[in-house]
Design an enzyme around this catalytic site. Structure first.
Site, mmCIF file in Angstrom:
data_model
loop_
_atom_site.group_PDB
_atom_site.id
_atom_site.type_symbol
_atom_site.label_atom_id
_atom_site.label_comp_id
_atom_site.label_asym_id
_atom_site.label_seq_id
_atom_site.Cartn_x
_atom_site.Cartn_y
_atom_site.Cartn_z
ATOM 1 N N THR A 72 -0.928 4.714 -4.799
ATOM 2 C CA THR A 72 0.270 4.423 -5.227
ATOM 3 C C THR A 72 0.436 5.080 -6.803
ATOM 4 O O THR A 72 1.263 5.591 -7.077
ATOM 5 C CB THR A 72 0.827 2.621 -6.118
ATOM 6 O OG1 THR A 72 0.936 2.087 -4.495
ATOM 7 C CG2 THR A 72 2.128 2.287 -5.528
ATOM 8 N N ASP A 126 0.795 -1.334 0.014
ATOM 9 C CA ASP A 126 0.143 -0.147 -0.139
ATOM 10 C C ASP A 126 0.739 1.122 0.311
ATOM 11 O O ASP A 126 1.961 1.041 0.490
ATOM 12 C CB ASP A 126 -0.685 0.246 0.916
ATOM 13 C CG ASP A 126 -1.721 1.718 0.929
ATOM 14 O OD1 ASP A 126 -2.238 1.529 0.345
ATOM 15 O OD2 ASP A 126 -1.692 1.485 2.009
#
Length: 545
Positions: free
Chosen positions: A97, A63
């Site tokens: 991301t 994550d």
């Protein structure tokens, strides 16, 4: 004449000032390094990062926000990227991301223009213009879902949750978890408060043994002797929620009492017992069968409740108390005087049962159940932590999809469509902005390219196919990870709420503008010396030169 050329010293000696073009380029390089740190975690074939902090605890995650939060980043410009990843995480939950990658890629595409002497403000203006065009395009092509059809809405939410989970460690079980997450969010009230979904982790067992409790479940608290005699299951019990200490040593006032005889001392001890028993009698008379308290419940009280077939638990964490109150009704009492039935909660069944190596208390069939608990199972602690983070992302996505009912196709499809649209638009604009908007359009291709790279595909080949498809009007063509090809990702149900993309583009563009408009960094010398500066060698600290 001599004094006219003397340098004017404004800042303290040792202050580090760097400015101008080299400063902007150095900031861009720092941000590219940050983007490279999370680049490989994008998409279903993304890799995970293992981070060990200074205390030696290990985090395994893919994550973006978690990784950037865990890294201790000191570069002032690079911290901007960490902040946008955090804001994406708290606002939308997923796409952390992507947002970091986009910001890094925007800067990378604009770097040659800075080197050639284009003024940063010209670039900032072009970025803002491109962002407005991109957001308008997303608004035009996003697909709206009919909310009145419950079955269709549920399918949409499950697809969005599955897309969010497909890039996580638990991707193999995404059907199972997306079902669970949608159930959990649909149990909440209109405001969809996150803190009403409790997530408890129990080591051992397999992921498939995780369960959703429509109500409240929490770990059995510390208990005294006599607890074993209490019943472990009730039907339609009344529940008393207290913030009262039921122990002999509860009277906290410091006072000195002088006694002349043993009888007087005995009467003081008796008074303490009487106070405690009065409290217990009040609770018993109120008709409550389950007693929960934030403060400790002592051994005498435990025994007293056991004799009367009542269940008690002390030292219950505050968030669990609040969730129980929300689910079962009633209110938390700070005194046990005149407890009426309207301050007691109720539920259909209460039971204590074993989950793995722990005992859990379950409240099921709650009348006002606007809360639920997910109990996660799994082998290792890090794996369960990562599952928890993945579910948090999926829950956030489902909440967003319920509030904003428009979706777009993921898997690089929307980025390619925006890129193709901005390229066409840029040709109609004159001046430098034409080149800059085309550069912005090229930067958007970083998402599909990175998806291909992470899966080991030939990125150039697939991007060429995608460009051709989008130029001929297939707006949802995206990367198909499963077959090393391209496909219509809307048909393939790779769906994401439009708000994820809107937020990611806005945050990345803002960060890019911010970093491009900084042309000087001034560092206070004291701040940089605090770590290990100390006094210079050979002189005492306070002595003059």
């Amino acid at each position: 004449m001599a004094h006219m050329n003397a340098p004017i010293i404004l800042l303290k000696e040792g202050t580090d000032t760097s400015q101008g073009k080299p400063q902007i380029l150095s900031n861009i390089n720092a941000c590219s390094t940050i983007a490279d740190a999370v680049r490989t975690t994008l998409g279903p074939r993304g890799m995970d990062k293992l981070i060990v902090d200074n205390k030696g605890s290990v985090v395994i995650s893919n994550d973006g926000a978690t990784i950037l939060k865990t890294l201790d980043i000191v570069h002032p410009a690079a911290k901007t990227l960490v902040d946008i990843a955090k804001s994406q995480d708290s606002e939308v939950g997923d796409g952390t991301t992507s947002v970091t990658l986009l910001a890094g890629e925007f800067l990378k595409q604009f770097k040659p223009f800075i080197e050639e002497g284009v003024h940063p403000q010209v670039i900032v203006r072009a970025v803002r213009k491109a962002l407005v065009m991109a957001l308008k395009k997303i608004g035009d092509i996003a697909v709206h879902i009919k909310k009145d059809d419950a079955k269709e809405l549920r399918e949409l939410l499950e697809k969005c949750a599955a897309t969010a989970l497909s890039s996580k460690l638990v991707a193999a079980h995404k059907e199972f978890f997306s079902h669970m997450v949608v159930d959990a969010v649909q149990l909440l009230d209109e405001l969809l408060p996150l803190n009403m979904i409790g997530i408890k982790k129990v080591q051992g067992g397999s992921l498939q043994e995780s369960m959703l409790v429509a109500g409240v479940a929490f770990k059995k608290t510390f208990s005294y002797a006599g607890f074993e005699m209490q019943p472990k299951k009730y039907y339609n019990p009344k529940i008393a929620l207290l913030n009262v200490e039921l122990e002999l040593k509860a009277e906290k006032e410091n006072a000195e009492v002088r006694v002349d005889s043993v009888q007087e001392y005995q009467s003081i001890v008796d008074a303490e017992w009487t106070i405690l028993y009065e409290k217990l009698d009040n609770i018993h008379r109120s008709g409550a069968k389950v007693v929960l308290s934030k403060l400790p419940i002592g051994d005498v009280a435990t025994q007293y409740f056991a004799d009367r077939d009542m269940f008690c638990a002390g030292r219950v964490p505050e968030e669990d108390m609040k969730r129980t109150m929300k689910a079962c009704g009633g209110s938390i009492q700070t005194t046990v005087q005149n407890m009426k039935t309207d301050v007691l909660g109720a539920c259909e069944t209460f039971e204590e049962s074993q989950v793995g190596g722990e005992r859990y208390n379950f409240f099921k069939g709650c009348p006002q159940a606007k809360t639920c608990t997910i109990i996660l199972r799994g082998g290792t602690e890090q794996f369960m932590e990562e599952t928890h983070r993945s579910l948090h992302d999926a829950i956030m996505i489902v909440r967003r999809a319920m509030k904003n009912d428009s979706v777009v196709a993921g898997g690089g499809a929307i980025e390619m469509e925006l890129s193709s649209h901005l390229r066409e638009q840029s040709r109609t604009i004159q001046g430098k902005e034409q080149l800059l908007i085309a550069a912005y359009a090229k930067a958007l291709e970083v998402i599909p390219r990175q998806l291909c790279d992470n899966a080991g595909f030939d990125a150039t080949n697939i991007l060429n196919k995608l460009r051709q498809k989008h130029a001929t009007g297939s707006r949802w063509a995206g990367v198909n990870i499963m077959e090393e090809d391209i496909s219509d990702n809307f048909e393939a149900f790779v769906w994401e709420p439009a708000v994820v993309k809107i937020n990611a583009l806005t945050a990345a563009s803002e960060a890019c503008c911010l970093i491009l408009s900084v042309d000087e960094t001034i560092k206070n010398p004291r701040a940089s010396q605090e770590g290990g500066g100390g006094a210079p060698m050979g002189r005492g600290r306070g002595r003059p030169m």
